[in-house]
Design an enzyme around this catalytic site. Structure first.
Site, PDB file in Angstrom:
ATOM      1  N   SER A 147       5.254   0.609  -6.368  1.00  0.00           N
ATOM      2  CA  SER A 147       4.436  -0.613  -6.362  1.00  0.00           C
ATOM      3  C   SER A 147       3.362  -0.585  -7.451  1.00  0.00           C
ATOM      4  CB  SER A 147       3.789  -0.820  -4.981  1.00  0.00           C
ATOM      5  OG  SER A 147       4.765  -0.905  -3.974  1.00  0.00           O
ATOM      6  N   ASP A 196       6.922  -5.861  -0.865  1.00  0.00           N
ATOM      7  CA  ASP A 196       6.427  -6.640   0.272  1.00  0.00           C
ATOM      8  C   ASP A 196       7.155  -7.969   0.408  1.00  0.00           C
ATOM      9  OD1 ASP A 196       4.666  -4.827   1.321  1.00  0.00           O
ATOM     10  OD2 ASP A 196       2.859  -5.750   0.517  1.00  0.00           O
TER      11      ASP A 196
END
Length: 410
Positions: free
Chosen positions: A182, A296
């Site tokens: 991420s 996400d």
């Protein structure tokens, strides 16, 4: 043209609260997210002795560069991963004994790479029950700083916590990262630190953070890009149009990149200076996509995948297995309940469109993103319900009302 007012970013609000607490002076946060996670973070700061003034549209935080005012505190982190990871790190820079605990869901989530790095920096930290998990106690006496090695392959939040700590140490930090997931979230952290007066240097896999502290400021929170993904996906799925103001070319959040996935599937996407618009074209193509940096939004894509013209394969999302739940498996199980054929591996999921999905009760696993994602599926599938619709309070307490209003307009 439906314009959707998305609440402030959870990730940015959490970082802003840490930075405001650590800064020299009073910081005003404009339009912060008001949700269970961020309220829990603010309450944690209050428990540690920081003053947090809250109005409907802004929060003011009295910073304390020397650390918490309380000599001791018992902090409950609720379900918030940022709260549970950032606040012990902030407390370590002070002087006192601070205990942190969290919900059963958060107790299951891993913490060890961060707490190991803090121990390597000389922090007296003890896990009370299970090593690498809450509850934990920090006997803080300040942090000298220096060099430390970190594995951030499970969560970029480990690296963010150490980056935020760096200016509060005596010598600064050099953080050597062996793995990182991420990456866009780290870019958010670096940009926000810059806004509070600290410039981090990156040298290959090393992040060099100077000592010297932060300066207070007024900081506006942009809308949450992860939350926006459900509304953008709704437009792509129904052939409608959705505009989110406040998210555009200068947005900090990497999850806005989800609209590029929708573009690849056939949607029209327009990213302006201060807004983004997605228009459905009546076509959703299958694709293979690496979502390591925007994981996400993996459940959002999984939830609309049954309506694509071909298979949808999402790769490199192993870290979604250690979120609020095992999101990869939760998506697979709920899609199967809808009658969709799904295959999974350690870090991938492949969804095969076929017969029209049937209505069913979605098992939320207590995860806000599972509920919000499959609400999008419900735009095309009658009879979808949720076993725990209220878990959206974690990041968007008014989600069902806002999404219902969008459904009516679409």
């Amino acid at each position: 043209m439906p314009v959707v007012d998305i609440p402030g970013s959870k990730s940015i609000t959490a970082r802003a609260l840490f930075l405001a607490a650590a800064a020299d002076g009073v910081t005003t946060l404009v339009r912060p997210l008001r949700s269970d996670d961020t309220e829990g973070f603010a309450e944690g700061l209050v428990s540690l002795g920081y003053r947090v003034g809250r109005t409907p549209d802004s929060w003011q935080v009295d910073g304390r560069p020397q650390g918490p005012a309380a000599a001791g505190a018992d902090v409950y982190c609720r379900d918030g991963a940022t709260t549970a990871r950032f606040l012990p790190t902030l407390a370590a820079a002070g002087h006192g004994t601070y205990r942190f605990d969290a919900s059963e869901q958060m107790r299951r989530r891993p913490l060890l790479p961060l707490t190991r790095a803090l121990r390597d920096l000389g922090v007296d930290l003890r896990h009370e029950e299970r090593e690498g998990h809450h509850p934990l106690t920090v006997a803080a006496k300040g942090v000298v700083g220096g060099e430390v090695t970190l594995d951030a392959g499970q969560s970029s939040q480990y690296l963010t916590a150490l980056l935020l700590l760096g200016p509060l140490t005596e010598q600064g930090l050099r953080i050597h990262v062996t793995d990182l997931v991420s990456v866009p979230y780290i870019e958010i952290t670096l940009a926000m630190m810059r806004a509070f007066g600290v410039e981090v240097t990156r040298e290959g896999n090393d992040f060099v953070v100077p000592a010297g502290g932060y300066r207070a400021t007024t900081y506006a929170i942009e809308p949450d890009a992860s939350t926006s993904s459900y509304f953008f996906a709704a437009a792509a799925l129904t052939g409608g149009e959705v505009t989110v103001p406040g998210l555009g070319e200068g947005a900090l959040q990497g999850d806005l990149g989800f609209v590029e996935v929708l573009r690849r599937m056939g949607a029209d996407v327009e990213i302006g200076v201060d807004r983004t618009t997605v228009r459905g074209t009546g076509e959703l193509r299958g694709l293979t996509v690496n979502m390591r940096d925007i994981s996400d939004t993996m459940p959002t894509l999984a939830a609309i995948a049954p309506f694509a013209s071909g298979s949808v394969r999402i790769e490199d999302v192993a870290n979604t297995r250690v979120k609020e739940c095992d999101r990869l498996e939760a998506c697979a199980e709920n899609l199967r309940r809808l009658g969709v054929r799904v295959e999974t591996g350690p870090d991938w999921i492949e969804i095969h469109p076929g017969a029209e999905p049937n209505g069913t009760e979605i098992m939320s696993c207590g995860d806000h993103r599972i509920v919000m994602s499959f609400a999008v599926t419900g735009l095309r599938v009658p009879g979808i319900s949720f076993d725990d619709p209220g878990c959206v309070r974690k990041t968007f307490p008014g989600f069902h009302e806002e999404f219902g209003a969008l459904r009516a307009r679409l």
